[in-house]
Motif scaffolding. Structure first.
Motif, PDB file in Angstrom:
ATOM      1  N   LEU A 130       5.592 -14.131   8.301  1.00 48.75           N
ATOM      2  CA  LEU A 130       5.447 -14.101   6.830  1.00 48.75           C
ATOM      3  C   LEU A 130       4.332 -13.141   6.423  1.00 48.75           C
ATOM      4  CD1 LEU A 130       5.786 -17.850   5.772  1.00 48.75           C
ATOM      5  CD2 LEU A 130       7.121 -15.948   4.876  1.00 48.75           C
ATOM      6  N   LEU A 131       3.212 -13.215   7.133  1.00 49.07           N
ATOM      7  CA  LEU A 131       2.096 -12.312   6.831  1.00 49.07           C
ATOM      8  C   LEU A 131       2.503 -10.856   7.080  1.00 49.07           C
ATOM      9  CD1 LEU A 131      -0.999 -14.148   8.397  1.00 49.07           C
ATOM     10  CD2 LEU A 131      -0.282 -14.117   6.019  1.00 49.07           C
ATOM     11  N   ARG A 132       3.229 -10.666   8.169  1.00 43.03           N
ATOM     12  CA  ARG A 132       3.666  -9.310   8.527  1.00 43.03           C
ATOM     13  C   ARG A 132       4.593  -8.742   7.442  1.00 43.03           C
ATOM     14  NH1 ARG A 132       5.738 -10.216  13.894  1.00 43.03           N
ATOM     15  NH2 ARG A 132       3.752  -9.797  14.877  1.00 43.03           N
ATOM     16  N   LEU A 133       5.530  -9.574   6.994  1.00 46.76           N
ATOM     17  CA  LEU A 133       6.476  -9.112   5.974  1.00 46.76           C
ATOM     18  C   LEU A 133       5.791  -8.914   4.624  1.00 46.76           C
ATOM     19  CD1 LEU A 133       9.598 -11.258   6.935  1.00 46.76           C
ATOM     20  CD2 LEU A 133       9.357  -8.787   7.130  1.00 46.76           C
ATOM     21  N   ARG A 134       4.842  -9.787   4.319  1.00 43.98           N
ATOM     22  CA  ARG A 134       4.098  -9.629   3.060  1.00 43.98           C
ATOM     23  C   ARG A 134       3.368  -8.286   3.047  1.00 43.98           C
ATOM     24  NH1 ARG A 134      -0.683 -13.761   1.805  1.00 43.98           N
ATOM     25  NH2 ARG A 134      -1.779 -12.328   3.181  1.00 43.98           N
ATOM     26  N   LYS A 135       2.775  -7.967   4.190  1.00 45.18           N
ATOM     27  CA  LYS A 135       2.067  -6.688   4.310  1.00 45.18           C
ATOM     28  C   LYS A 135       3.058  -5.520   4.172  1.00 45.18           C
ATOM     29  CE  LYS A 135      -1.052  -4.393   7.579  1.00 45.18           C
ATOM     30  NZ  LYS A 135      -1.554  -4.437   8.943  1.00 45.18           N
ATOM     31  N   ALA A 136       4.189  -5.640   4.861  1.00 42.14           N
ATOM     32  CA  ALA A 136       5.194  -4.569   4.826  1.00 42.14           C
ATOM     33  C   ALA A 136       5.735  -4.386   3.402  1.00 42.14           C
ATOM     34  CB  ALA A 136       6.333  -4.891   5.796  1.00 42.14           C
ATOM     35  N   LEU A 137       5.996  -5.505   2.721  1.00 45.59           N
ATOM     36  CA  LEU A 137       6.524  -5.417   1.347  1.00 45.59           C
ATOM     37  C   LEU A 137       5.495  -4.828   0.387  1.00 45.59           C
ATOM     38  CD1 LEU A 137       8.582  -8.718   0.917  1.00 45.59           C
ATOM     39  CD2 LEU A 137       9.439  -6.380   0.597  1.00 45.59           C
ATOM     40  N   THR A 138       4.234  -5.152   0.608  1.00 50.86           N
ATOM     41  CA  THR A 138       3.180  -4.609  -0.255  1.00 50.86           C
ATOM     42  C   THR A 138       3.117  -3.086  -0.107  1.00 50.86           C
ATOM     43  OG1 THR A 138       1.937  -6.649   0.078  1.00 50.86           O
ATOM     44  CG2 THR A 138       0.713  -4.793  -0.824  1.00 50.86           C
ATOM     45  N   ILE A 139       3.135  -2.635   1.156  1.00 51.39           N
ATOM     46  CA  ILE A 139       3.101  -1.179   1.403  1.00 51.39           C
ATOM     47  C   ILE A 139       4.348  -0.524   0.814  1.00 51.39           C
ATOM     48  CG2 ILE A 139       3.181   0.592   3.211  1.00 51.39           C
ATOM     49  CD1 ILE A 139       1.518  -1.395   4.962  1.00 51.39           C
ATOM     50  N   TYR A 140       5.482  -1.172   1.051  1.00 54.13           N
ATOM     51  CA  TYR A 140       6.768  -0.641   0.556  1.00 54.13           C
ATOM     52  C   TYR A 140       6.760  -0.522  -0.964  1.00 54.13           C
ATOM     53  CZ  TYR A 140      11.686  -1.109  -0.889  1.00 54.13           C
ATOM     54  OH  TYR A 140      12.896  -0.961  -1.508  1.00 54.13           O
ATOM     55  N   ALA A 141       6.326  -1.589  -1.631  1.00 61.84           N
ATOM     56  CA  ALA A 141       6.303  -1.574  -3.102  1.00 61.84           C
ATOM     57  C   ALA A 141       5.366  -0.476  -3.606  1.00 61.84           C
ATOM     58  CB  ALA A 141       5.857  -2.941  -3.637  1.00 61.84           C
ATOM     59  N   GLY A 142       4.258  -0.301  -2.907  1.00 57.75           N
ATOM     60  CA  GLY A 142       3.315   0.749  -3.294  1.00 57.75           C
ATOM     61  C   GLY A 142       3.926   2.133  -3.150  1.00 57.75           C
ATOM     62  N   VAL A 143       4.596   2.367  -2.014  1.00 60.97           N
ATOM     63  CA  VAL A 143       5.187   3.690  -1.757  1.00 60.97           C
ATOM     64  C   VAL A 143       6.333   3.964  -2.736  1.00 60.97           C
ATOM     65  CG1 VAL A 143       6.472   5.082  -0.081  1.00 60.97           C
ATOM     66  CG2 VAL A 143       4.495   3.745   0.668  1.00 60.97           C
ATOM     67  N   VAL A 144       7.243   2.993  -2.862  1.00 64.10           N
ATOM     68  CA  VAL A 144       8.393   3.190  -3.779  1.00 64.10           C
ATOM     69  C   VAL A 144       7.893   3.340  -5.214  1.00 64.10           C
ATOM     70  CG1 VAL A 144      10.503   2.122  -4.676  1.00 64.10           C
ATOM     71  CG2 VAL A 144       9.989   1.980  -2.251  1.00 64.10           C
ATOM     72  N   GLY A 145       6.915   2.523  -5.584  1.00 64.24           N
ATOM     73  CA  GLY A 145       6.339   2.620  -6.935  1.00 64.24           C
ATOM     74  C   GLY A 145       5.740   3.994  -7.163  1.00 64.24           C
ATOM     75  N   ALA A 146       5.041   4.502  -6.140  1.00 68.70           N
ATOM     76  CA  ALA A 146       4.415   5.826  -6.275  1.00 68.70           C
ATOM     77  C   ALA A 146       5.479   6.909  -6.399  1.00 68.70           C
ATOM     78  CB  ALA A 146       3.532   6.087  -5.056  1.00 68.70           C
ATOM     79  N   VAL A 147       6.541   6.799  -5.624  1.00 71.13           N
ATOM     80  CA  VAL A 147       7.620   7.802  -5.690  1.00 71.13           C
ATOM     81  C   VAL A 147       8.263   7.798  -7.074  1.00 71.13           C
ATOM     82  CG1 VAL A 147       9.928   8.387  -4.807  1.00 71.13           C
ATOM     83  CG2 VAL A 147       8.091   7.794  -3.210  1.00 71.13           C
ATOM     84  N   PHE A 148       8.564   6.603  -7.572  1.00 68.86           N
ATOM     85  CA  PHE A 148       9.182   6.503  -8.898  1.00 68.86           C
ATOM     86  C   PHE A 148       8.228   6.998  -9.983  1.00 68.86           C
ATOM     87  CE2 PHE A 148      12.714   3.111  -8.053  1.00 68.86           C
ATOM     88  CZ  PHE A 148      13.225   3.949  -7.074  1.00 68.86           C
ATOM     89  N   PHE A 149       6.946   6.740  -9.783  1.00 72.84           N
ATOM     90  CA  PHE A 149       5.957   7.214 -10.750  1.00 72.84           C
ATOM     91  C   PHE A 149       5.932   8.742 -10.759  1.00 72.84           C
ATOM     92  CE2 PHE A 149       1.522   8.336 -11.865  1.00 72.84           C
ATOM     93  CZ  PHE A 149       1.489   7.794 -13.144  1.00 72.84           C
ATOM     94  N   LEU A 150       6.037   9.326  -9.558  1.00 75.83           N
ATOM     95  CA  LEU A 150       6.058  10.786  -9.466  1.00 75.83           C
ATOM     96  C   LEU A 150       7.288  11.364 -10.169  1.00 75.83           C
ATOM     97  CD1 LEU A 150       4.824  11.384  -5.792  1.00 75.83           C
ATOM     98  CD2 LEU A 150       3.598  11.923  -7.906  1.00 75.83           C
ATOM     99  N   ILE A 151       8.390  10.618 -10.119  1.00 71.63           N
ATOM    100  CA  ILE A 151       9.605  11.066 -10.828  1.00 71.63           C
ATOM    101  C   ILE A 151       9.347  11.091 -12.336  1.00 71.63           C
ATOM    102  CG2 ILE A 151      11.995  10.421 -11.395  1.00 71.63           C
ATOM    103  CD1 ILE A 151      12.177   9.208  -8.544  1.00 71.63           C
ATOM    104  N   LEU A 152       8.565  10.097 -12.773  1.00 74.67           N
ATOM    105  CA  LEU A 152       8.333   9.968 -14.217  1.00 74.67           C
ATOM    106  C   LEU A 152       7.451  11.087 -14.770  1.00 74.67           C
ATOM    107  CD1 LEU A 152       7.724   6.127 -14.628  1.00 74.67           C
ATOM    108  CD2 LEU A 152       9.716   7.450 -15.326  1.00 74.67           C
ATOM    109  N   ILE A 153       6.536  11.593 -13.943  1.00 71.65           N
ATOM    110  CA  ILE A 153       5.565  12.581 -14.469  1.00 71.65           C
ATOM    111  C   ILE A 153       6.270  13.816 -15.052  1.00 71.65           C
ATOM    112  CG2 ILE A 153       3.640  14.123 -13.870  1.00 71.65           C
ATOM    113  CD1 ILE A 153       2.698  11.969 -11.904  1.00 71.65           C
ATOM    114  N   PRO A 154       7.095  14.533 -14.273  1.00 68.79           N
ATOM    115  CA  PRO A 154       7.716  15.742 -14.863  1.00 68.79           C
ATOM    116  C   PRO A 154       8.695  15.431 -15.977  1.00 68.79           C
ATOM    117  CG  PRO A 154       8.595  15.314 -12.661  1.00 68.79           C
ATOM    118  CD  PRO A 154       7.487  14.356 -12.867  1.00 68.79           C
ATOM    119  N   THR A 155       9.363  14.293 -15.871  1.00 68.98           N
ATOM    120  CA  THR A 155      10.371  13.984 -16.882  1.00 68.98           C
ATOM    121  C   THR A 155       9.745  13.539 -18.199  1.00 68.98           C
ATOM    122  OG1 THR A 155      10.571  11.796 -15.895  1.00 68.98           O
ATOM    123  CG2 THR A 155      12.241  13.418 -15.290  1.00 68.98           C
TER     124      THR A 155
END
Lengths: 254, 303
Positions: A6-31
Motif C-alpha cells: 500500500l505504501l509502495r503504491l501510494r508513493k507510485a501514485l503520488t509520483i504518477y499524479a505529479g508527472v501526469v499533472g505536470a504534463v497536462f499543465f505544460l499542455i495548458l501553457i501554450p494553449t
C-alpha cells in the motif's frame, strides 16, 4: 500484510499524479497563451481521444507497478515469515496493483477532463456508444501487459526494471517492426502474426483507423475486430499471467 | 528429554545440483531451550534455517515446527531474523513496526517501545540510512516485539558492538526463561557458550557434534604442558588411546584427553615441563577440535 505494498503504491501514485499533472499543465501553457487559439477538430470523438490519452497513462503506470512480486524477492523473508499463505498474499498484491491502475486511469481522466474544460469544451465530451467497451479494452491492455510482466519476473530476483524496459521496446517497436518487415515473407510473417497476438499494444489497433498505436499489421492478424472479444482476450491474458506469476512466486527459493 | 521437541529436523538433506549443502541432518530442540548452531562459513547453517522456514525446499527428510511442517499460521508465533537484512531500506522503523502491528495478532506495542529504547533506535529514520548493526537491531526489535514462542536467529549479533551483543544475548536468555524456544547461529562462540543449553556443530553440511554444553565440556580435558625449550618428542603419545589429539605450538604441548588425564600428566612429567596443568574444555576448544585444527590453528603445529 499488504501494508508495505500500500505504501509502495501510494508513493507510485503520488509520483504518477505529479508527472501526469505536470504534463497536462505544460499542455495548458501554450494553449492559454495570449492570442493562442484552439480548434476543435475532434469530429465528435472527444471521449475516445480522452480514453486513449488517459488509457496510455494508465498503461505506463501499470507497467511501472507490474513487478510488485519481483520487488519483494530481494528480501522475501520479510513477507514470507508473516502468518499468511503466499498465494493469498500474492493475490492481495495483484488486487491492490489493479486497483491502483484503475486509480491511475481515473486520475488521468480527471486531469484530461480539466484540460478540456479549460478550453471551454466540457460540453463536447459526451459518452458515445463504445466508451464502456473501449475503457474496458484499455484497462484490459494494461492488465494483459501487467500479467505478462508479473509472470516473467515473479520467480526471479532482481531484473524487474530491465524486463519492464525491454517489454516497452519489444511491444512498441520490435514486434510491430517484425510484423511490418515480414509482411511479404511467408513463414516468418505467420510467426510475427502469432507473436503479435501476445502484444498488448496490438489490441489497441483497429481496422477503422480510429485507434492506432504501433506499426501497420501489414496484412493478416489474429487480433479479432470485435472490441468485446478483444476485451475478453486481454483480460484472459491478464488473468493467466497473474495466475502464472503467483505459481512462479510460490515456487521461488531464496 | 521426554517432551515433544518444538523443532524436529530428521534426516534433512539439501542438495544443489550435485552439491550437498546439508546432508542427513537430524536435530531436535526442546521447548524452552536454546540451541546454538555453530559451523564455519558455508557449513549449512543458513540453508538449514531457510529450509526449516519453507524459504527453500529440502531435498529429503522432514522438518517440523511444533509437530508439523511450517505453514502460514506457524509464523503467528515464530520470529526469524535472517543473516542478511531483509528490511525495506526505503521505509522507517516506524513503518516496519506498523507493518508488524498489522501482521501479527500478538504484536505488543509496549514491548516494541521498550526494544526501540533498548537499542536506541530512531523511529523516523529510513532503514537504508542505518548502519549494519542498527539494521540488525531493527530486525531484532521486530522479532521480539511479537513475544514469539519460537525464535530462529541467524547471526543475531552480526554488526553489533559488544554492548549490544550482550543485550541480544540477554534478550535470548530472557525469552527462553519465559518459555520461548530459540535456535540461533553465531560466530561468537563465547555468546553461544553463555546462552545455549545445547550446541550443534556443522561442518561441510554434516552434523559433527551435538550435545548439551555441559556434557560436551565434560567429555574431554586438556593437558597443557609448557617446556623451557622446544616441545620434546613424546614417543607414542599421539597413539595413546586416552588421547584423542595433540597440538604442538612453540614450547607448548596440548593433549586432548578423553580419560585418565592424571596418567597423561604423569607421563609428560617425565620430560620435566616448566609447567603442566589440566584444563576444562571450553566451547571454542570443542568447536576447533570439531571443525579441524587447521582452521583455527593457522601458524601452529597441529598434530
Amino acid at each position: 500484510m499488504t501494508y508495505v505494498q500500500l505504501l509502495r503504491l501510494r508513493k507510485a501514485l503520488t509520483i504518477y499524479a505529479g508527472v501526469v499533472g505536470a504534463v497536462f499543465f505544460l499542455i495548458l501553457i501554450p494553449t492559454h497563451w495570449p492570442n493562442a487559439t484552439v480548434h476543435n477538430d475532434t469530429n465528435g470523438s472527444v471521449p475516445l481521444s480522452i480514453l486513449l490519452l488517459v488509457g496510455f497513462c494508465a498503461i505506463i503506470f501499470g507497467t511501472a507497478v507490474s513487478t510488485s512480486l519481483n520487488r519483494e524477492n530481494d528480501g522475501v523473508e520479510m513477507v514470507w515469515t508473516k502468518p499468511i499463505a503466499r498465494d493469498r498474499l500474492a493475490m492481495r498484491y495483484i488486487a491492490l496493483d489493479l486497483a491502483a491502475i484503475a486509480v491511475a486511469f481515473v486520475v488521468a481522466l480527471v486531469l484530461a477532463v480539466l484540460v478540456f474544460a479549460s478550453f471551454g469544451m466540457l460540453g463536447a465530451i459526451r459518452a458515445d456508444e463504445g466508451w464502456f467497451s473501449t475503457a474496458l479494452l484499455i484497462f484490459g491492455v494494461a492488465f494483459m501487459w501487467y500479467g505478462i510482466l508479473q509472470a516473467l519476473t515473479s520467480w526471479q530476483t532482481g531484473r524487474g526494471a530491465i524486463v519492464i524496459g525491454l517489454s516497452w521496446a519489444t511491444f512498441a517497436i520490435v514486434l510491430p517492426a517484425f510484423l511490418a518487415l515480414t509482411a511479404h515473407i511467408p513463414g516468418l510473417h505467420e510467426i510475427a502474426v502469432a507473436l503479435n497476438f501476445l502484444n498488448p499494444l496490438s489490441y489497441l489497433s483497429t481496422n477503422n483507423g480510429t485507434i492506432h498505436i504501433g506499426l501497420s499489421t501489414g496484412g493478416s492478424s489474429l487480433i479479432p475486430h470485435d472490441t468485446w472479444l478483444r476485451v475478453a482476450i486481454t483480460w484472459a491474458f491478464g488473468l493467466l499471467g497473474s495466475v502464472a506469476a503467483i505459481a512462479g512466486w510460490k515456487r521461488l527459493e531464496v | 528429554m521426554n517432551s515433544t521437541p518444538v523443532i524436529a529436523i530428521r534426516d534433512f538433506t539439501k542438495r544443489y545440483g550435485s552439491f550437498d549443502a546439508v546432508s542427513n541432518l537430524t536435530l531436535e530442540v526442546e521447548p524452552g531451550s536454546i540451541c546454538g548452531l555453530l559451523g564455519p562459513n558455508g557449513s549449512g547453517k543458513t540453508t538449514t534455517f531457510k529450509c526449516l522456514l519453507g524459504l527453500a525446499r529440502q531435498t529429503a527428510g522432514s522438518m517440523d515446527v511444533e509437530g508439523a511442517p511450517v505453514g502460514p499460521q506457524t509464523f503467528e508465533n515464530l520470529s526469524y531474523v535472517p543473516e542478511r537484512s531483509a528490511l525495506y531500506e526505503w521505509l522507517t522503523l516506524a513503518d516496519h513496526l506498523e507493518f508488524n502491528r498489522r501482521s501479527f495478532k500478538n504484536y505488543d506495542a509496549k514491548r516494541a517501545d521498550e526494544l526501540v529504547s533498548l537499542f536506541r533506535l530512531e523511529r523516523k529514520k529510513k532503514v537504508g540510512k542505518l548502519s549494519k548493526g542498527q539494521q540488525t537491531a531493527v530486525a531484532l526489535a521486530l522479532a521480539f516485539s511479537i513475544r514469539p514462542r519460537i525464535l530462529i536467529l541467524d547471526e543475531p549479533a552480526s554488526g553489533l558492538d559488544p554492548v549490544f551483543q550482550r543485550v541480544v544475548l540477554d534478550l535470548i536468555i530472557e525469552a527462553a526463561a519465559m518459555g520461548s524456544t530459540v535456535l540461533f547461529s553465531s560466530h561468537q562462540i563465547g555468546q553461544v557458550e553463555r546462552a545455549a543449553d545445547r550446541v550443534a556443530i556443522l561442518k561441510n553440511g554434516k552434523l559433527i557434534v551435538d550435545g548439551t554444553v555441559d556434557s560436551l565440556k565434560g567429555s574431554e580435558k586438556v593437558v597443557e604442558a609448557i617446556f623451557e625449550q622446544r616441545v620434546p618428542d613424546v614417543d607414542g603419545l599421539a597413539d595413546d588411546p586416552r588421547v584423542r589429539r595433540i597440538e604442538r605450538s612453540g614450547r607448548i604441548l596440548r593433549a586432548y584427553v578423553q580419560s585418565d588425564s592424571e596418567g597423561i600428566v604423569r607421563r609428560l612429567n617425565e620430560f620435566s615441563p616448566k609447567n603442566i596443568s589440566i584444563l576444562d574444555l571450553n566451547l571454542e576448544d570443542i568447536f576447533i577440535n570439531a571443525v579441524g585444527g587447521e582452521i583455527a590453528m593457522a601458524g601452529g603445529d597441529g598434530a
